[in-house]
Motif scaffolding. Structure first.
Motif, mmCIF file in Angstrom:
data_model
loop_
_atom_site.group_PDB
_atom_site.id
_atom_site.type_symbol
_atom_site.label_atom_id
_atom_site.label_comp_id
_atom_site.label_asym_id
_atom_site.label_seq_id
_atom_site.Cartn_x
_atom_site.Cartn_y
_atom_site.Cartn_z
ATOM 1 N N GLY A 1 -22.131 0.588 55.053
ATOM 2 C CA GLY A 1 -23.350 1.483 54.792
ATOM 3 C C GLY A 1 -22.973 2.907 55.027
ATOM 4 O O GLY A 1 -22.350 3.295 56.026
ATOM 5 N N VAL B 1 -25.597 -3.615 58.585
ATOM 6 C CA VAL B 1 -25.529 -2.494 57.984
ATOM 7 C C VAL B 1 -24.302 -1.807 57.871
ATOM 8 O O VAL B 1 -23.363 -1.462 56.956
ATOM 9 C CB VAL B 1 -26.667 -1.393 57.758
ATOM 10 C CG1 VAL B 1 -26.347 -0.158 56.881
ATOM 11 C CG2 VAL B 1 -27.910 -2.149 57.386
ATOM 12 N N TRP C 1 -30.642 -0.467 53.272
ATOM 13 C CA TRP C 1 -29.454 0.126 54.078
ATOM 14 C C TRP C 1 -29.517 1.092 54.987
ATOM 15 O O TRP C 1 -29.336 2.286 54.771
ATOM 16 C CB TRP C 1 -28.198 0.608 52.917
ATOM 17 C CG TRP C 1 -27.717 -0.810 52.113
ATOM 18 C CD1 TRP C 1 -28.375 -1.351 51.263
ATOM 19 C CD2 TRP C 1 -26.516 -1.297 52.316
ATOM 20 N NE1 TRP C 1 -27.486 -2.472 50.814
ATOM 21 C CE2 TRP C 1 -26.444 -2.412 51.348
ATOM 22 C CE3 TRP C 1 -25.220 -0.971 53.017
ATOM 23 C CZ2 TRP C 1 -25.244 -3.034 51.090
ATOM 24 C CZ3 TRP C 1 -23.978 -1.733 52.872
ATOM 25 C CH2 TRP C 1 -24.034 -3.000 51.952
ATOM 26 N N GLY D 1 -25.167 -7.189 50.811
ATOM 27 C CA GLY D 1 -26.441 -6.390 50.335
ATOM 28 C C GLY D 1 -27.644 -7.432 50.412
ATOM 29 O O GLY D 1 -28.742 -7.191 50.543
#
Length: 401
Positions: free
Chosen positions: A113, A108, A317, A63
């Motif tokens: 994600g 991502v 994301w 992240g």
């Protein structure tokens, strides 16, 4: 323009289209490999395959990386609507931005994600098509090159750009030739994509099914309520995106927003792995285990993933939301269907078809996807309710989310 030049341009565009399709397949394969490495190979090599904290640690760390990329590179991948809007406005996109879409999109996806690859693929393909159009126009505009050698024409195609904003379509002798050429190039791109996926096979998302349907007249009483549930959930999914955009856009550091998105995803993944990824490869598993999970858990999963997808998107994301929308809608549809004993797959199909049509806004595209997901025998009902949802949104714009 000489016939030789026109033939060269058509051949070049045809070869390029085939290569673009192969590159699209390569992008998906790289994404699959990265996800397998991050979530299977790496924890196995470290002896942490069953470590419950793995999702929280990895999602939080990645992240930060995602937030950093959003801060330094920009909001990529862009949504399908954003890409198509730029194409309609200016006739193309800035082709050099493809690496931003690839880097951010792959990061991502590899991080787990709750988004799909379709947004990244749209941006990449749009950039490739813009690049191709620029190089074709470079040759078309330079009349001195029309009688040049083949090598000189090829160098022009590869290295020069057109300074004119005049669209490539205006160079075709007729609209019929334009449509025929675009159709051939599109089919070659699809062929290239299929060839890559055949050469490097992956788990299938959809396949044409012919599952039996136990038709029962009692289910007719549920179709209208099911349609209403689908409209309501589709409305809620889109609204969650708008609320998230209002609450999170330009609120603080992108880096810490990315970390917050990873923290949320990691906590959710510890509760259920269904919250991770787009849901494309777990749709069949969800359908098979729906009866065991029960309506309350299915409803919580559908609502939770819908919120996580939209909140995570505006925390950096970013990615496609079509497959998460299908997964969430199927979970909600399954929860409603389990409350009644009659033709549960039809009830779930009606809710899913309606909700995804509201979210995506393309009734025929949604119908095509969902016929493959459910059963060819449910095709009439799926097509009908997709078209009905589209008609309701057009006829009653006040119900649009």
């Amino acid at each position: 323009m000489e016939k030789k030049t026109r033939t060269l341009i058509f051949a070049y565009a045809s070869c390029a289209s085939l290569i673009f399709g192969l590159l699209g397949g390569l992008f998906l394969s790289v994404a699959d490999w990265l996800m397998a490495f991050m979530w299977k190979l790496l924890p196995a090599s470290l002896g942490l395959s069953n470590w419950i904290w793995w999702p929280l640690v990895i999602c939080s760390l990645l992240g930060l990386v995602i937030g950093f990329l959003q801060e330094k590179i920009g909001p990529y991948p862009r949504t399908i609507q954003e890409v198509l809007g730029e194409v309609r406005k200016s006739g193309g996109v800035e082709s050099w931005r493809w690496w931003k879409t690839c880097l951010n999109g792959l990061t991502v996806l590899a991080a787990g994600g709750s988004v799909g690859p379709e947004a990244s693929l749209t941006g990449i393909i749009a950039g490739q098509c813009t690049w191709l159009g620029q190089h074709l126009k470079a040759l078309l505009l330079d009349e001195t090159k029309h009688r040049a050698s083949l090598g000189e024409q090829v160098r022009t195609l590869f290295w020069q750009r057109a300074s004119s904003a005049k669209p490539l379509a205006s160079y075709f002798k007729s609209r019929a030739r334009q449509r025929a050429s675009y159709t051939i190039w599109t089919l070659l791109g699809i062929l290239g994509f299929i060839l890559w996926r055949k050469l490097v096979p992956q788990e299938r998302v959809f396949g044409i099914h012919n599952r039996p349907v136990a038709w029962n007249w009692h289910v007719l009483l549920l179709l209208l309520p099911a349609f209403g549930v689908g409209l309501a959930f589709g409305w809620l999914f889109v609204k969650l995106g708008k609320w998230s955009s209002y609450a999170l856009t330009d609120r603080g550091s992108k880096i810490w927003q990315g970390a917050a998105g990873g923290l949320l995803l990691g906590v959710a993944a510890m509760a259920s792995p269904y919250f991770m990824f787009s849901g494309a490869f777990t749709i069949a598993k969800l359908a098979k285990s729906a009866a065991i999970m029960g309506p309350l858990l299915l409803l919580a999963l559908g609502l939770g993933k819908a919120a996580l997808t939209n909140v995570g998107f505006f925390l950096g994301w970013r990615g496609g939301t079509i497959f998460p929308a299908i997964f969430c809608s199927l979970a909600v549809g399954g929860a409603f269907a389990l409350l009644f004993p009659w033709t549960q797959n039809l009830v779930a199909a009606v809710i899913t078809s309606t909700a995804v049509t509201v979210i995506v806004g393309r009734p025929l595209l949604v119908a095509l996807l969902l016929v493959f997901l459910f059963s060819i025998r449910l095709a009439p009902a799926i097509v009908f309710f997709c078209l009905l949802a589209g008609w309701v949104l057009r006829k009653f714009p006040q119900v649009k989310p």
